[in-house]
Design a protein around this motif. Structure first.
Motif, PDB file in Angstrom:
ATOM      1  N   SER A   3       0.829  -1.214   0.000  1.00 46.83           N
ATOM      2  CA  SER A   3       0.000   0.000   0.000  1.00 46.83           C
ATOM      3  C   SER A   3       0.861   1.261   0.000  1.00 46.83           C
ATOM      4  N   THR A   4       1.983   1.238   0.690  1.00 44.38           N
ATOM      5  CA  THR A   4       2.896   2.390   0.693  1.00 44.38           C
ATOM      6  C   THR A   4       3.467   2.619  -0.701  1.00 44.38           C
ATOM      7  N   LEU A   5       3.829   1.549  -1.370  1.00 46.30           N
ATOM      8  CA  LEU A   5       4.355   1.646  -2.733  1.00 46.30           C
ATOM      9  C   LEU A   5       3.307   2.230  -3.673  1.00 46.30           C
ATOM     10  N   GLY A   8       2.713   5.991  -2.817  1.00 43.54           N
ATOM     11  CA  GLY A   8       3.841   6.783  -3.306  1.00 43.54           C
ATOM     12  C   GLY A   8       3.827   6.912  -4.814  1.00 43.54           C
ATOM     13  N   TRP A   9       3.568   5.799  -5.503  1.00 43.22           N
ATOM     14  CA  TRP A   9       3.508   5.810  -6.966  1.00 43.22           C
ATOM     15  C   TRP A   9       2.439   6.776  -7.457  1.00 43.22           C
ATOM     16  N   LEU A  10       1.223   6.659  -6.909  1.00 41.52           N
ATOM     17  CA  LEU A  10       0.143   7.535  -7.362  1.00 41.52           C
ATOM     18  C   LEU A  10       0.424   8.993  -7.019  1.00 41.52           C
ATOM     19  N   TYR A  11       0.907   9.253  -5.814  1.00 45.25           N
ATOM     20  CA  TYR A  11       1.198  10.637  -5.415  1.00 45.25           C
ATOM     21  C   TYR A  11       2.220  11.268  -6.358  1.00 45.25           C
ATOM     22  N   TYR A  50       9.130   6.955 -11.470  1.00 49.70           N
ATOM     23  CA  TYR A  50       8.954   6.563 -10.076  1.00 49.70           C
ATOM     24  C   TYR A  50       9.533   5.177  -9.805  1.00 49.70           C
ATOM     25  N   PHE A  51       9.152   4.198 -10.610  1.00 49.42           N
ATOM     26  CA  PHE A  51       9.614   2.836 -10.360  1.00 49.42           C
ATOM     27  C   PHE A  51      11.094   2.657 -10.664  1.00 49.42           C
ATOM     28  N   SER A  52      11.638   3.473 -11.535  1.00 49.70           N
ATOM     29  CA  SER A  52      13.071   3.413 -11.831  1.00 49.70           C
ATOM     30  C   SER A  52      13.907   3.909 -10.653  1.00 49.70           C
ATOM     31  N   LYS A  53      13.302   4.693  -9.777  1.00 51.74           N
ATOM     32  CA  LYS A  53      14.018   5.149  -8.581  1.00 51.74           C
ATOM     33  C   LYS A  53      14.432   3.968  -7.718  1.00 51.74           C
ATOM     34  N   ILE A  54      13.654   2.905  -7.759  1.00 48.69           N
ATOM     35  CA  ILE A  54      14.005   1.699  -6.998  1.00 48.69           C
ATOM     36  C   ILE A  54      15.357   1.180  -7.475  1.00 48.69           C
ATOM     37  N   LEU A  55      15.558   1.163  -8.779  1.00 51.88           N
ATOM     38  CA  LEU A  55      16.835   0.728  -9.340  1.00 51.88           C
ATOM     39  C   LEU A  55      17.959   1.683  -8.920  1.00 51.88           C
TER      40      LEU A  55
END
Length: 88
Positions: A3-5, A8-11, A50-55
């Motif tokens: 839910s946090t992911l 954060g993604w939507l925000y 956003y998801f690339s920040k994980i990398l």
């Protein structure tokens, strides 16, 4: 957690893909996120960013340090999403 992911993604993705082109924190700092062509990001492009920040984080934050050696001052996630962070 999941839910946090999602929150954060939507925000971040909705804010950066909006006409304001930035999250609240970036707006306070006078920054905006745009495409490499200077256009507003699409929601898909903002999501990729956003998801690339994980990398960028997983490789010992080296993805963030890349901006020190980038002509356009892009991080790894900006390069992947073909985006730029600019002073507004």
């Amino acid at each position: 957690s999941t839910s946090t992911l999602i929150i954060g993604w939507l925000y971040f993705s909705l804010q950066e893909a909006s006409s304001r082109r930035a999250s609240l924190g970036k707006r306070v700092l006078g920054l905006s996120v745009v495409s490499e062509e200077g256009e507003q990001l699409s929601f898909t492009q903002a999501s990729i960013r956003y998801f690339s920040k994980i990398l960028s984080v997983l490789i010992l934050f080296l993805g963030y340090f890349m901006m020190l050696f980038s002509h356009k001052k892009q991080t790894l996630h900006d390069k992947i999403a073909k985006s730029l962070v600019l002073k507004s």
